[in-house]
Structure formats: C-alpha cells, structure tokens
Design a protein around this motif. Structure first.
Motif, mmCIF file in Angstrom:
data_model
loop_
_atom_site.group_PDB
_atom_site.id
_atom_site.type_symbol
_atom_site.label_atom_id
_atom_site.label_comp_id
_atom_site.label_asym_id
_atom_site.label_seq_id
_atom_site.Cartn_x
_atom_site.Cartn_y
_atom_site.Cartn_z
ATOM 1 N N ASN A 2 0.834 -1.196 0.000
ATOM 2 C CA ASN A 2 0.000 0.000 0.000
ATOM 3 C C ASN A 2 0.872 1.251 0.000
ATOM 4 O OD1 ASN A 2 -2.936 -0.909 0.450
ATOM 5 N ND2 ASN A 2 -1.668 -2.224 1.741
ATOM 6 N N SER A 3 0.409 2.260 -0.682
ATOM 7 C CA SER A 3 1.186 3.483 -0.813
ATOM 8 C C SER A 3 1.391 4.150 0.539
ATOM 9 C CB SER A 3 0.450 4.435 -1.746
ATOM 10 O OG SER A 3 1.060 5.697 -1.706
ATOM 11 N N THR A 4 2.602 4.664 0.748
ATOM 12 C CA THR A 4 2.849 5.439 1.962
ATOM 13 C C THR A 4 2.971 6.920 1.619
ATOM 14 O OG1 THR A 4 5.203 5.023 1.732
ATOM 15 C CG2 THR A 4 3.984 3.569 3.202
ATOM 16 N N LYS A 5 2.582 7.274 0.420
ATOM 17 C CA LYS A 5 2.605 8.684 0.024
ATOM 18 C C LYS A 5 1.703 9.477 0.971
ATOM 19 C CE LYS A 5 1.532 11.595 -3.940
ATOM 20 N NZ LYS A 5 0.915 11.626 -5.269
ATOM 21 N N PRO A 7 -1.039 11.463 2.518
ATOM 22 C CA PRO A 7 -2.344 11.833 1.973
ATOM 23 C C PRO A 7 -2.610 13.320 2.204
ATOM 24 C CG PRO A 7 -2.622 10.865 4.113
ATOM 25 C CD PRO A 7 -1.146 10.821 3.825
ATOM 26 N N GLN A 36 2.350 3.913 10.555
ATOM 27 C CA GLN A 36 2.618 3.440 9.197
ATOM 28 C C GLN A 36 3.763 2.431 9.142
ATOM 29 O OE1 GLN A 36 4.392 6.057 6.224
ATOM 30 N NE2 GLN A 36 4.584 7.606 7.797
ATOM 31 N N SER B 18 -10.454 5.679 5.681
ATOM 32 C CA SER B 18 -9.801 6.262 4.512
ATOM 33 C C SER B 18 -8.335 6.521 4.782
ATOM 34 C CB SER B 18 -10.490 7.575 4.126
ATOM 35 O OG SER B 18 -11.849 7.345 3.897
ATOM 36 N N GLN B 21 -6.159 3.026 5.445
ATOM 37 C CA GLN B 21 -5.835 2.170 4.304
ATOM 38 C C GLN B 21 -4.717 2.766 3.457
ATOM 39 O OE1 GLN B 21 -9.332 1.614 2.034
ATOM 40 N NE2 GLN B 21 -9.429 3.688 1.257
ATOM 41 N N ARG B 22 -4.426 4.055 3.649
ATOM 42 C CA ARG B 22 -3.291 4.646 2.935
ATOM 43 C C ARG B 22 -1.982 4.370 3.659
ATOM 44 N NH1 ARG B 22 -7.221 8.557 2.295
ATOM 45 N NH2 ARG B 22 -7.757 8.993 0.144
ATOM 46 N N GLN B 31 -8.774 -3.206 1.599
ATOM 47 C CA GLN B 31 -9.693 -2.099 1.806
ATOM 48 C C GLN B 31 -10.310 -2.273 3.193
ATOM 49 O OE1 GLN B 31 -10.477 -4.344 -1.031
ATOM 50 N NE2 GLN B 31 -8.736 -3.304 -1.948
#
Lengths: 63, 175
Positions: A2-5, A7, A36, B18, B21-22, B31
């Motif tokens: 999953n992206s760790t960019k 948000p 994270q 939201s 999940q990132r 998800q």
C-alpha cells in the motif's frame, strides 16, 4: 504494497472532514503517521498462531 | 441527538478507514470498511460453515448489538478485493478513556491477508483510539502468540486479578 505517500485532506470528501471536526482530523493523521511503520518482528509474532483474539463482550472500565 | 451522534460516529469512522488504508502495510492490497450488510453477507456465505473456522462467534448478532447500544465503537471489516479477510469489534468505555478490542477474527482457510489480520486490527485500534482521544487501548482475552506480539509493541500483560477478576487483557497507553 500500500502506498505510503502522504495523503492530503482533500482526498477525503469535504463533508466527512467537516463532520468529524478539525481537531479529530489532526489527531487522526498524526496517529496514522505513527502507525505506518510496522515492525517485521511484530508482524511475524502476530502471524505465529490462530488468527483470532478475544471472545468475550466485556464492558470496558474507565481509567 | 442520538441520530446526530451516530452520524458523527459514522463520519469519523469513514475518515479513519480512509486514512488507515493509505498508511498500513500488508502482504496484499486491502480495503477497510464498517461491518455492514455486505460484510455480514460475506460472513454468512464464506465463514459460517467453513470446516477450518475455530470461533463460533455470530458476527451478525454481535455487530447488531454494537450498532444498537454502542455508538462509540470500533467496527472494522478488512477486505482484499471481493474477499472478506477479517472482522474486528471493540468499544469505548463510558468516558471514552479506554478503547477495548473484544473480538478479532481472520477468515477461515487461505486468504490474501493470512497472518496480517490481527496486526491490522490492533494497529487500526491504536489509530482510532488515539484520534478519539482515548488514553489506553486494551486487547481482551489474547492468545499466547498475541500476548507475545503485543509485548513487542509495548503492551502490558494484565492477568486476571482482584481488580479485574473476569478477564485477561493486554493494554498500552496511547500518545
């Protein structure tokens, strides 16, 4: 995977951020930032047994 | 007022799903969502009669009870594509100082997130608990390997005692 960019607040629908409140959103992002990085040893320990925990609907006691 | 509280809870929950999940990492894309009708349907179709399922928890009844009585709750369904991989239920104490995870279960049999569900559930609890302003996260009735994993995350193992004679839990202070 999953992206760790990082948000942005704009990624959430505005009505959600508004209903949740600015203070909540700030704490939420801070908590997610801390969470994270998942330690590999911790992940392995969690995976080293049956995949369930709990089973009693216990009333939480305040501290 | 009750409807407003529920709406606020739902908004907070959606925001949390939201964000989480990132950030969280797992061995497959996933998800996060609430335990809704889709999750209950998947549970009934794929979990209930599975020969490798260990617990006999009725997630329909449990989630209905939590929705009805505990607006300050954690209800989490973990999906990988169309596969329901995990379910988590917890609730806050009356003054919302403690978030307690009472039920975490991964899907029986092989699934894309095998081995990650407990970690995801606990980590999500830490995020939600901190965002709500809770001071402590508790995981009740943990299995021995869960106690060992939680110890590495800094959790304190609290055995049944005179103070809490009925259950065993692990707890950690939240930032």
């Amino acid at each position: 995977v999953n992206s760790t960019k990082p948000p942005s607040y704009a990624a959430l629908p505005a009505y959600i951020a508004e209903a949740a409140g600015a203070q909540f959103m700030t704490r939420l992002y801070a908590a997610a930032e801390r969470a994270q990085w998942v330690d590999e040893r911790v992940a392995a320990a969690f995976a080293d047994g049956p995949e369930f925990s709990g089973g009693q609907d216990v009333e939480p006691e305040d501290i | 007022v009750t409807a407003q509280l529920r709406a606020l809870h739902d908004a907070r929950a959606v925001a949390t799903y939201s964000v989480a999940q990132r950030f969280l990492r797992a061995r497959a894309p996933f998800q996060l969502g609430p335990i809704d009708a889709a999750a209950c349907t998947a549970f009934t179709q794929s979990w209930v009669a599975h020969p490798q399922r260990w617990p006999s928890w009725d997630w329909h009844a449990l989630s209905a009870k939590y929705y009805r009585h505990h607006y300050a709750r954690l209800d989490l369904a973990v999906w990988s594509g169309p596969t329901l991989c995990g379910l988590v239920l917890g609730r806050f104490s009356r003054a919302e100082t403690v978030l307690q995870l009472n039920f975490i279960e991964g899907a029986p049999g092989p699934h894309p997130l095998r081995g990650d569900v407990l970690n995801l559930g606990v980590t999500f609890g830490e995020i939600l608990g901190e965002a709500y302003g809770a001071k402590v996260l508790r995981v009740t009735c943990p299995a021995p390997h869960v106690v060992a994993a939680l110890a590495q995350k800094g959790y304190r193992d609290v055995a049944p005692s005179k103070i809490s004679p009925y259950y065993h839990f692990c707890e950690r202070q939240l930032p």
